[in-house]
Scaffold this active site. Structure first.
Site, PDB file in Angstrom:
ATOM      1  N   LYS A   1      14.363  13.906  28.573  1.00 30.82           N
ATOM      2  CA  LYS A   1      15.460  12.708  28.924  1.00 30.82           C
ATOM      3  C   LYS A   1      15.472  11.679  27.776  1.00 30.82           C
ATOM      4  CE  LYS A   1      16.997   9.387  31.242  1.00 30.82           C
ATOM      5  NZ  LYS A   1      17.359   8.517  30.058  1.00 30.82           N
TER       6      LYS A   1
ATOM      7  N   GLY B   1       7.055   4.430  28.632  1.00 32.93           N
ATOM      8  CA  GLY B   1       8.204   3.255  29.025  1.00 32.93           C
ATOM      9  C   GLY B   1       7.475   2.127  29.734  1.00 32.93           C
ATOM     10  N   SER B   2       8.247   1.630  30.561  1.00 38.35           N
ATOM     11  CA  SER B   2       7.699   0.251  31.433  1.00 38.35           C
ATOM     12  C   SER B   2       6.589   0.543  32.521  1.00 38.35           C
ATOM     13  CB  SER B   2       8.637  -0.572  31.854  1.00 38.35           C
ATOM     14  OG  SER B   2       9.456   0.331  32.605  1.00 38.35           O
TER      15      SER B   2
ATOM     16  N   VAL C   1       8.275   1.378  35.932  1.00 38.84           N
ATOM     17  CA  VAL C   1       8.773   2.805  36.150  1.00 38.84           C
ATOM     18  C   VAL C   1       7.545   3.670  36.268  1.00 38.84           C
ATOM     19  CG1 VAL C   1      10.168   4.445  35.102  1.00 38.84           C
ATOM     20  CG2 VAL C   1      11.034   2.245  35.210  1.00 38.84           C
ATOM     21  N   GLY C   2       6.440   3.443  35.370  1.00 34.19           N
ATOM     22  CA  GLY C   2       5.355   4.366  35.299  1.00 34.19           C
ATOM     23  C   GLY C   2       4.712   4.586  36.685  1.00 34.19           C
TER      24      GLY C   2
ATOM     25  N   GLU D   1       2.252   6.298  29.504  1.00 35.27           N
ATOM     26  CA  GLU D   1       2.044   5.615  28.379  1.00 35.27           C
ATOM     27  C   GLU D   1       2.890   4.463  28.565  1.00 35.27           C
ATOM     28  OE1 GLU D   1      -0.332   6.288  25.931  1.00 35.27           O
ATOM     29  OE2 GLU D   1      -0.508   8.404  26.447  1.00 35.27           O
TER      30      GLU D   1
ATOM     31  N   CYS E   1       5.315  -1.237  22.126  1.00 33.30           N
ATOM     32  CA  CYS E   1       4.186  -1.395  23.315  1.00 33.30           C
ATOM     33  C   CYS E   1       2.786  -2.029  22.727  1.00 33.30           C
ATOM     34  CB  CYS E   1       3.801  -0.100  23.975  1.00 33.30           C
ATOM     35  SG  CYS E   1       3.208   1.029  22.748  1.00 33.30           S
TER      36      CYS E   1
ATOM     37  N   GLN F   1      18.344  -6.738  26.861  1.00 28.36           N
ATOM     38  CA  GLN F   1      17.240  -7.116  26.362  1.00 28.36           C
ATOM     39  C   GLN F   1      17.082  -8.496  25.592  1.00 28.36           C
ATOM     40  OE1 GLN F   1      14.589  -6.028  27.246  1.00 28.36           O
ATOM     41  NE2 GLN F   1      13.019  -6.801  25.721  1.00 28.36           N
TER      42      GLN F   1
ATOM     43  N   GLU G   1       4.960  -9.067  29.333  1.00 24.12           N
ATOM     44  CA  GLU G   1       5.398  -8.049  28.038  1.00 24.12           C
ATOM     45  C   GLU G   1       6.765  -8.401  28.031  1.00 24.12           C
ATOM     46  OE1 GLU G   1       6.095  -3.965  28.325  1.00 24.12           O
ATOM     47  OE2 GLU G   1       5.182  -3.646  26.331  1.00 24.12           O
TER      48      GLU G   1
END
Ligand code: NAD
Length: 487
Positions: free
Chosen positions: A176, A229-230, A233-234, A251, A285, A330, A384
């Site tokens: 994806k 990703g963020s 969402v994780g 991650e 990250c 962003q 973050e």
């Protein structure tokens, strides 16, 4: 650049238009102009991509790991041959200066080389047994379809990081791609085909996370979900894919501490602090966004860092230090976070806004920003930002530095600058982070080193390094009994 054709999905070794016939717009981060359209894949489109990966799995998983390694080595060679094209694509999609885009391609190739070599090292263990004449050993077996979900910050590195270990273990892949780096995924897919990867082994679904990404996470045919990703969402992926007992590797984000002791080489510390906070426009990250400085050197370090930040050159041409952030949303969210920091008493020592120079004004730029005076508990000290923004905090001693370093839900990377081995090792042992660096920046690891975080930075898996093989393979213990009466 708007004459570039739209970017469709990649299924079974060829481009495939989305049946949804819906398209997203991708903008050039440097100019703000429309770059091209990208497939806005529906759930049904995503399911078609998954089906292709499913069809290709039996044949690919039957090929020996050594042979798979040889095929991956051909992909490495093709990546080397087309390194410039890959770098150009990254530069245009992300706004990275050319030397950074080239560096990223080099890193991705190293990853690929390392995992291609694993074809000859897909080791198991041989074990002793309590039964006479019984022999046991473990083997690694593929899990099936790997759903790999990546962000746009280092697009080819993110693709290589997940794809090569997944493939060497014998899985087939549905990638994806990130909404903001669709072209690089498409180009990489073409390279795999030209290098001889069988059709259907590597597929790409383009589109929105909440639609195409979510469909991948929810599909019971997908045995492994590896997500970078963020953290928000994780968490959702852990819940949804966890419920159906898929293997999950997460991650996630970071708010990485960078400690400067009173015995540090301050010029070196400033050099690494600036790289940690501002390289890739802070979209890492591992960005060193919380800088903790001993009181006695605070003013000197601050002045040097601010001077360094002011000297950094924004733009996309060779030699520029940082480009724009990835999209308008962003950029706005970083500017809003800086406004909140101001309201919470933060003093903006440099930057704090979008640049106004004509050649940068339409891009999604943020000036390198250093802020002091914020409480460690202030929003910007904890959240973050994923942009070129760092906060400075004075600390009294090692104990306070460690306490503040660990005062975060994240735990990805940490760095300390000191001439004392005792301080360095004391800190490295105690900081809650998956990577602890001494007299370096808050940077990740090399292809053969494990990377991942404590706490809200992940779910405990480590990619890359040999540890990534644990994400993408099942371990089987095989035993057999010999009969001594038959010899
Ligand atoms: P994001 O979570 O918004 O998106 C990342 C990817 O996930 C994209 O491809 C997106 O389309 C997809 N996605 C979004 N919602 C989804 C859903 N519901 N289901 C499935 N997929 C979905 O993150 P981002 O803003 O693109 O990237 C920045 C974040 O990534 C930061 O938090 C950063 O720290 C993190 N990151 C972590 C690492 C690491 O190795 N730990 C590396 C790079 C970036």
């Amino acid at each position: 650049m708007t004459n570039i054709s739209p970017i469709p999905n990649w299924i079974n070794g060829q481009e495939a238009l989305p049946e949804s016939d819906a398209w997203l717009e991708k903008f050039n981060p440097h100019t703000g102009e429309l770059l091209y359209h990208v497939a806005d894949s529906s759930v049904a489109d995503t399911q078609r991509v998954i089906a292709a990966a499913g069809n290709a799995f039996p044949a690919w998983s039957e090929i020996t790991p050594v042979k798979r390694g040889q095929i991956l080595t051909e992909i490495v060679a093709a990546m080397k041959q087309r390194a410039e094209e890959l770098a150009d694509c990254i530069a245009i999609e992300t706004g990275k200066p050319p030397q950074d885009a080239k560096g990223e391609v080099g890193g991705a190739i190293l990853q690929a080389e390392y995992f291609a070599g694993e074809g000859m090292r897909l080791y198991g263990r041989s074990l002793t047994s309590g039964t006479p004449g019984k022999y046991s050993h473990t083997v690694r077996q593929p899990r099936g379809i790997a759903g790999l979900i990546v962000p746009a910050n280092t697009p080819i590195a993110n693709i290589a990081w997940k794809t090569f270990p997944a493939l060497i273990c014998g899985n087939t892949v549905v990638m994806k791609a990130a909404e903001d780096s669709p072209g690089i995924a498409n180009l990489f897919a073409k390279i795999t085909k030209e290098a001889g990867l069988p059709d259907g082994v590597f597929n790409v679904v383009q589109g929105r996370g909440q639609v195409a990404g979510a469909a991948l996470v929810e599909d019971t045919r997908v045995a492994v979900i590896s997500f970078t990703g963020s953290t928000g969402v994780g968490r959702w992926i852990a819940e949804v894919a966890g419920k159906r007992l898929a293997r999950i590797s997460l991650e996630l984000g970071g708010k990485n501490p960078f400690v400067v002791c009173d015995d540090a080489d301050l010029d070196q510390a400033v050099h690494w602090a600036a790289l940690s906070a501002f390289s890739n426009a802070g979209q890492r990250c591992a960005a060193g966004s919380r800088i903790l400085v001993f009181n006695s050197v605070f003013d000197e370090f601050r002045d040097k860092l601010v001077a360094k930040a002011r000297s950094l050159k924004l733009g996309v041409s060779a030699g520029c230090d940082l480009g724009p952030v990835i999209n308008k949303r962003q950029q706005n969210s970083i500017l809003a976070a800086i406004a909140t920091a101001r309201a919470e008493g933060g003093r903006i020592l440099c930057g704090g806004a979008a640049p106004t120079e004509r050649e940068l004004a339409n891009g999604y730029y943020i000036q390198p920003t250093v802020i002091e005076g914020l409480q460690p508990s202030a929003e910007l000290s904890c959240k973050e930002i994923f942009g070129p923004v760092a906060t400075l905090h004075p600390v009294e001693d090692m104990a306070t530095a460690l306490k503040l370093a660990n005062a975060t839900e994240y735990g990805l990377t940490a760095a300390i600058h000191t001439r004392s081995v005792d301080r360095a090792m004391w800190f490295a042992q105690r900081v809650r982070a998956g990577v602890a660096n001494i007299n370096l920046g808050t940077f990740g690891s090399e292809p053969h080193m494990p990377f991942g975080g404590f706490g809200a930075s992940g779910n405990g898996t480590r990619e890359p390094g040999a540890e990534a093989l644990d994400v993408y393979s099942e371990l089987k213990n095989i035993s057999f009994l010999t009969r001594s009466n038959l010899i």
